[in-house]
Design a protein around this motif. Sequence first.
Motif, PDB file in Angstrom:
ATOM      1  N   LEU A 134       0.797  -1.222   0.000  1.00 14.96           N
ATOM      2  CA  LEU A 134       0.000   0.000   0.000  1.00 14.96           C
ATOM      3  C   LEU A 134       0.829   1.271   0.000  1.00 14.96           C
ATOM      4  O   LEU A 134       0.305   2.363  -0.233  1.00 14.96           O
TER       5      LEU A 134
ATOM      6  N   ARG B   6      -1.608   2.088  -4.519  1.00 15.69           N
ATOM      7  CA  ARG B   6      -2.710   2.625  -3.717  1.00 15.69           C
ATOM      8  C   ARG B   6      -3.769   3.205  -4.639  1.00 15.69           C
ATOM      9  O   ARG B   6      -4.968   3.113  -4.376  1.00 15.69           O
TER      10      ARG B   6
ATOM     11  N   VAL C 207      -5.950   0.454  -5.790  1.00 10.03           N
ATOM     12  CA  VAL C 207      -6.897   0.059  -4.743  1.00 10.03           C
ATOM     13  C   VAL C 207      -8.064   1.036  -4.656  1.00 10.03           C
ATOM     14  O   VAL C 207      -9.226   0.627  -4.598  1.00 10.03           O
TER      15      VAL C 207
ATOM     16  N   ASP D  12     -12.002   0.513  -5.316  1.00 10.46           N
ATOM     17  CA  ASP D  12     -12.983   0.841  -4.286  1.00 10.46           C
ATOM     18  C   ASP D  12     -14.061   1.756  -4.839  1.00 10.46           C
ATOM     19  O   ASP D  12     -15.245   1.590  -4.560  1.00 10.46           O
TER      20      ASP D  12
ATOM     21  N   LEU E 138      -4.569  -8.207  -1.280  1.00 12.76           N
ATOM     22  CA  LEU E 138      -5.444  -7.050  -1.453  1.00 12.76           C
ATOM     23  C   LEU E 138      -6.422  -7.212  -2.602  1.00 12.76           C
ATOM     24  O   LEU E 138      -7.512  -6.646  -2.590  1.00 12.76           O
TER      25      LEU E 138
ATOM     26  N   ARG F 191     -11.942  -6.707  -0.029  1.00 16.61           N
ATOM     27  CA  ARG F 191     -12.196  -5.842   1.124  1.00 16.61           C
ATOM     28  C   ARG F 191     -12.620  -6.633   2.356  1.00 16.61           C
ATOM     29  O   ARG F 191     -12.091  -6.414   3.457  1.00 16.61           O
TER      30      ARG F 191
ATOM     31  N   MET G 135      -9.679  -8.382   3.855  1.00 20.70           N
ATOM     32  CA  MET G 135      -8.782  -7.436   4.513  1.00 20.70           C
ATOM     33  C   MET G 135      -9.368  -6.934   5.828  1.00 20.70           C
ATOM     34  O   MET G 135      -8.657  -6.808   6.834  1.00 20.70           O
TER      35      MET G 135
ATOM     36  N   LEU H  44      -8.159  -0.668   5.509  1.00 21.21           N
ATOM     37  CA  LEU H  44      -8.617  -0.222   4.185  1.00 21.21           C
ATOM     38  C   LEU H  44      -9.575   0.964   4.324  1.00 21.21           C
ATOM     39  O   LEU H  44      -9.538   1.892   3.508  1.00 21.21           O
TER      40      LEU H  44
ATOM     41  N   THR I 282      -9.404   4.551   2.261  1.00 24.17           N
ATOM     42  CA  THR I 282     -10.398   4.819   1.222  1.00 24.17           C
ATOM     43  C   THR I 282     -11.335   5.943   1.633  1.00 24.17           C
ATOM     44  O   THR I 282     -12.312   6.230   0.947  1.00 24.17           O
TER      45      THR I 282
END
Lengths: 109, 109
Positions: free
Chosen positions: B25, B31, B34, B38, B70, B86, B89, B97, B101
């Motif tokens: 991350l 990132r 990710v 999301d 991830l 998610r 995690m 997370l 986010t």
Amino acid sequence: MRRMGRTPPHPEVSQFDLQQVLEALVDPVRRSIVTQLDDAAEDLACGTFDIPVSKSTATHHFKVLREAGLIRQYYVGTSRMNALRRADMDKAFPGLLDALTTPQAKGAR
Amino acid sequence: MRRMGRTPPHPEVSQFDLQQVLEALVDPVRRSIVTQLDDAAEDLACGTFDIPVSKSTATHHFKVLREAGLIRQYYVGTSRMNALRRADMDKAFPGLLDALTTPQAKGAR
DNA sequence: ATCAAAGTTTGACAGCCATCGTACTTCTGC
DNA sequence: GCAGAAGTACGATGGCTGTCAAACTTTGAT
């Protein structure tokens, strides 16, 4: 003889940078420093930490943590005290420190 | 001709490693991947991401994210789909997370 | 069958960063 | 004042990793 910086520079909350904070927290030694501070719930001198590196390397790690805004440093005699800036971090990145100081996160390696 | 790995290896939740997750991350490109996942709340093909690197570098980043747990990857035709893990995690590192986010975290640089 | 699309693999390279030893500074106590 | 304690500053170094280009593989469409 120039004076040693008696009070090193600390960033304001508004200047906190997520990238910089994550780079600080990704190092195991530095994360250990943070969790030890969290456990102690009290300010600690640099020398009292249980970390497997030399003094000069330790100085480097404390500097990285300070410049990211994770700790506040001040002198008491020859000792440099370290305080976790939890409230400030929570303001800037809510939940981040919580996620890393969970027993689950601490236990994980 | 050896077959290409049709279904690459994915770690179990019990094998998730905080150090590895943080290393995944800490890279801005990863990132970004990710957060794009999301935002989409939907699986995305590798090629649909907006990232400023070459294809081979992208492959590398997806691999790092997958091995950290991830994302989950699977093929659809020639496209490799990516899903954010998610729930997994959250089970392993609750709040982590979420903290990254947050609009606050996304906006921060 | 061929061709293009989408990724992967490999090898090479450059830059960064954690680490250390050494020398230096600052403060406290004697 | 002097010695010791607690850190800091400064190079130097070694390893890791993000990056790319080029060649290759697999699949889907024509």
